[in-house]
Design a protein around this motif. Structure first.
Motif, PDB file in Angstrom:
ATOM      1  N   GLU A  51       0.889  -0.999  -0.041  1.00  0.00           N
ATOM      2  CA  GLU A  51       0.002  -0.018  -0.068  1.00  0.00           C
ATOM      3  C   GLU A  51       0.918   1.180   0.004  1.00  0.00           C
ATOM      4  O   GLU A  51       1.580   1.582   0.988  1.00  0.00           O
ATOM      5  CB  GLU A  51      -0.898   0.019   1.048  1.00  0.00           C
ATOM      6  CG  GLU A  51      -1.724   1.244   1.276  1.00  0.00           C
ATOM      7  CD  GLU A  51      -2.634   1.462   2.889  1.00  0.00           C
ATOM      8  OE1 GLU A  51      -3.451   2.384   2.556  1.00  0.00           O
ATOM      9  OE2 GLU A  51      -2.413   0.374   3.569  1.00  0.00           O
ATOM     10  N   SER A  52       0.634   2.100  -1.042  1.00  0.00           N
ATOM     11  CA  SER A  52       1.455   3.296  -1.070  1.00  0.00           C
ATOM     12  C   SER A  52       0.605   4.304  -0.251  1.00  0.00           C
ATOM     13  O   SER A  52       0.943   5.320   0.583  1.00  0.00           O
ATOM     14  CB  SER A  52       1.558   3.861  -2.362  1.00  0.00           C
ATOM     15  OG  SER A  52       2.169   4.864  -2.632  1.00  0.00           O
ATOM     16  N   PHE A  53      -0.886   4.550  -0.612  1.00  0.00           N
ATOM     17  CA  PHE A  53      -1.857   5.381   0.032  1.00  0.00           C
ATOM     18  C   PHE A  53      -3.415   4.818  -0.079  1.00  0.00           C
ATOM     19  O   PHE A  53      -3.260   4.039  -0.869  1.00  0.00           O
ATOM     20  CB  PHE A  53      -1.692   6.893  -0.104  1.00  0.00           C
ATOM     21  CG  PHE A  53      -1.944   7.279  -1.731  1.00  0.00           C
ATOM     22  CD1 PHE A  53      -3.297   7.450  -2.149  1.00  0.00           C
ATOM     23  CD2 PHE A  53      -0.946   7.158  -2.660  1.00  0.00           C
ATOM     24  CE1 PHE A  53      -3.382   7.713  -3.343  1.00  0.00           C
ATOM     25  CE2 PHE A  53      -1.368   7.612  -3.834  1.00  0.00           C
ATOM     26  CZ  PHE A  53      -2.679   8.033  -4.362  1.00  0.00           C
ATOM     27  N   THR A  54      -4.065   5.202   0.547  1.00  0.00           N
ATOM     28  CA  THR A  54      -5.653   5.160   0.383  1.00  0.00           C
ATOM     29  C   THR A  54      -6.042   6.318   0.532  1.00  0.00           C
ATOM     30  O   THR A  54      -5.879   7.158   1.173  1.00  0.00           O
ATOM     31  CB  THR A  54      -6.212   4.156   1.667  1.00  0.00           C
ATOM     32  OG1 THR A  54      -5.533   3.000   1.380  1.00  0.00           O
ATOM     33  CG2 THR A  54      -7.697   4.016   1.186  1.00  0.00           C
ATOM     34  N   PRO A  79       0.380   4.884   5.131  1.00  0.00           N
ATOM     35  CA  PRO A  79       0.807   4.069   6.068  1.00  0.00           C
ATOM     36  C   PRO A  79       2.133   4.602   6.285  1.00  0.00           C
ATOM     37  O   PRO A  79       3.014   4.959   5.517  1.00  0.00           O
ATOM     38  CB  PRO A  79       0.932   2.574   5.538  1.00  0.00           C
ATOM     39  CG  PRO A  79       0.930   3.055   4.010  1.00  0.00           C
ATOM     40  CD  PRO A  79       0.266   4.356   3.702  1.00  0.00           C
ATOM     41  N   ASN A  80       2.683   4.253   7.741  1.00  0.00           N
ATOM     42  CA  ASN A  80       4.266   4.433   8.155  1.00  0.00           C
ATOM     43  C   ASN A  80       4.740   3.010   8.118  1.00  0.00           C
ATOM     44  O   ASN A  80       4.285   2.158   7.773  1.00  0.00           O
ATOM     45  CB  ASN A  80       4.176   5.135   9.414  1.00  0.00           C
ATOM     46  CG  ASN A  80       3.574   4.568  10.743  1.00  0.00           C
ATOM     47  OD1 ASN A  80       3.153   3.111  10.564  1.00  0.00           O
ATOM     48  ND2 ASN A  80       3.353   5.084  11.901  1.00  0.00           N
ATOM     49  N   ALA A  81       5.967   2.947   8.614  1.00  0.00           N
ATOM     50  CA  ALA A  81       6.759   1.773   8.532  1.00  0.00           C
ATOM     51  C   ALA A  81       6.133   0.640   9.430  1.00  0.00           C
ATOM     52  O   ALA A  81       6.151  -0.450   9.143  1.00  0.00           O
ATOM     53  CB  ALA A  81       8.307   2.149   9.218  1.00  0.00           C
ATOM     54  N   GLU A  82       5.423   1.208  10.385  1.00  0.00           N
ATOM     55  CA  GLU A  82       4.504   0.044  11.261  1.00  0.00           C
ATOM     56  C   GLU A  82       3.272  -0.403  10.818  1.00  0.00           C
ATOM     57  O   GLU A  82       2.640  -1.128  11.229  1.00  0.00           O
ATOM     58  CB  GLU A  82       4.468   0.678  12.846  1.00  0.00           C
ATOM     59  CG  GLU A  82       5.841   0.981  13.554  1.00  0.00           C
ATOM     60  CD  GLU A  82       6.425   2.007  13.264  1.00  0.00           C
ATOM     61  OE1 GLU A  82       5.780   3.096  12.790  1.00  0.00           O
ATOM     62  OE2 GLU A  82       7.694   2.261  12.694  1.00  0.00           O
ATOM     63  N   ASN A 111      -2.601  14.471  10.709  1.00  0.00           N
ATOM     64  CA  ASN A 111      -2.462  13.662  11.773  1.00  0.00           C
ATOM     65  C   ASN A 111      -1.832  12.636  11.797  1.00  0.00           C
ATOM     66  O   ASN A 111      -2.204  11.526  10.909  1.00  0.00           O
ATOM     67  CB  ASN A 111      -3.890  13.653  12.573  1.00  0.00           C
ATOM     68  CG  ASN A 111      -4.734  14.678  12.701  1.00  0.00           C
ATOM     69  OD1 ASN A 111      -4.238  15.703  13.279  1.00  0.00           O
ATOM     70  ND2 ASN A 111      -5.936  14.834  12.385  1.00  0.00           N
ATOM     71  N   SER A 112      -0.864  12.429  12.808  1.00  0.00           N
ATOM     72  CA  SER A 112      -0.196  11.183  12.981  1.00  0.00           C
ATOM     73  C   SER A 112      -1.152  10.078  13.513  1.00  0.00           C
ATOM     74  O   SER A 112      -2.045  10.267  13.780  1.00  0.00           O
ATOM     75  CB  SER A 112       1.170  11.515  13.902  1.00  0.00           C
ATOM     76  OG  SER A 112       0.432  11.475  15.263  1.00  0.00           O
ATOM     77  N   THR A 160       9.492  12.329   3.370  1.00  0.00           N
ATOM     78  CA  THR A 160       8.757  11.236   3.947  1.00  0.00           C
ATOM     79  C   THR A 160       9.712  10.132   3.924  1.00  0.00           C
ATOM     80  O   THR A 160       9.187   9.168   4.943  1.00  0.00           O
ATOM     81  CB  THR A 160       7.468  11.032   3.317  1.00  0.00           C
ATOM     82  OG1 THR A 160       7.734  10.633   1.678  1.00  0.00           O
ATOM     83  CG2 THR A 160       6.376  12.240   3.296  1.00  0.00           C
ATOM     84  N   ALA A 161      10.835  10.026   3.302  1.00  0.00           N
ATOM     85  CA  ALA A 161      11.616   8.603   3.616  1.00  0.00           C
ATOM     86  C   ALA A 161      12.419   9.029   4.715  1.00  0.00           C
ATOM     87  O   ALA A 161      12.602   8.102   5.370  1.00  0.00           O
ATOM     88  CB  ALA A 161      12.349   8.677   2.028  1.00  0.00           C
TER      89      ALA A 161
END
Length: 180
Positions: A51-54, A79-82, A111-112, A160-161
């Motif tokens: 998933e890259s983004f939704t 999505p983040n790494a987790e 928002n995180s 973002t990387a």
């Protein structure tokens, strides 16, 4: 006399023939979208199938003349790494024809993930996102709120990387003690 009559008949025939052909019509620019999506959810995958983004939005329109897309009140879940998701909202969005650039405008808020130990909220009026370059930036004021501090400045860029960000000018920070 026969020659004049023949010439007159040719001219008359040519005039009648031109009158029968319809005049070319000027093509009117059509601003109607070639397709519209209502109340949709789209999940984009990266080159590895992750998933890259939704994207969720009540409306998406694609323009046939330049293949760009406009979005009404989009919500991007990144999505983040987790595997938890950042939520990025705005009033409007625009996607370039090659999907290299996304522009968000009107009360942009990020928002995180909810489970984050130190939750972060970022607010600005416009944000340009370059997904393949892992870059987001704005020339407007960006405000970052997290427990204990508020940081703001004009002009902002984030990778973002690497999660490294830069304010370009008018940087201000304020300590905000935690409420007990």
């Amino acid at each position: 006399m026969i020659l004049l009559l023949s010439l007159g008949a040719l001219v008359a025939g040519w005039a009648v023939w031109n009158q029968q052909r319809p005049a070319p019509q000027a093509r009117v620019a059509d601003n109607r979208p070639d397709y519209v999506l209502h109340d949709f959810e789209l999940t984009a995958l990266d080159g590895e199938g992750k998933e890259s983004f939704t994207l969720r939005a009540p409306r998406l329109e694609r323009r046939p003349d330049d293949a760009t897309m406009s979005l009404a009140t989009p919500l991007f879940l990144i999505p983040n790494a987790e595997g938890q998701h950042w939520e990025i909202r705005s009033k409007q969005g625009w996607v370039s024809a090659d999907q290299e650039e996304i522009q968000l405008s009107g009360e942009v808020k990020a928002n995180s993930p909810a489970a984050t130990v130190r939750p972060v909220t970022m607010n600005t009026e416009t944000l340009r996102v370059f997904p393949r370059r892992n870059l987001a930036e704005t020339d407007d004021v960006m405000t970052i709120v997290q427990p204990g501090s508020i940081l703001s400045g004009r002009g902002f860029a984030v990778s973002t990387a690497t999660k490294r960000y830069v304010f370009r000018s008018e940087v201000k920070t304020r300590y905000v003690p935690a409420r007990r």
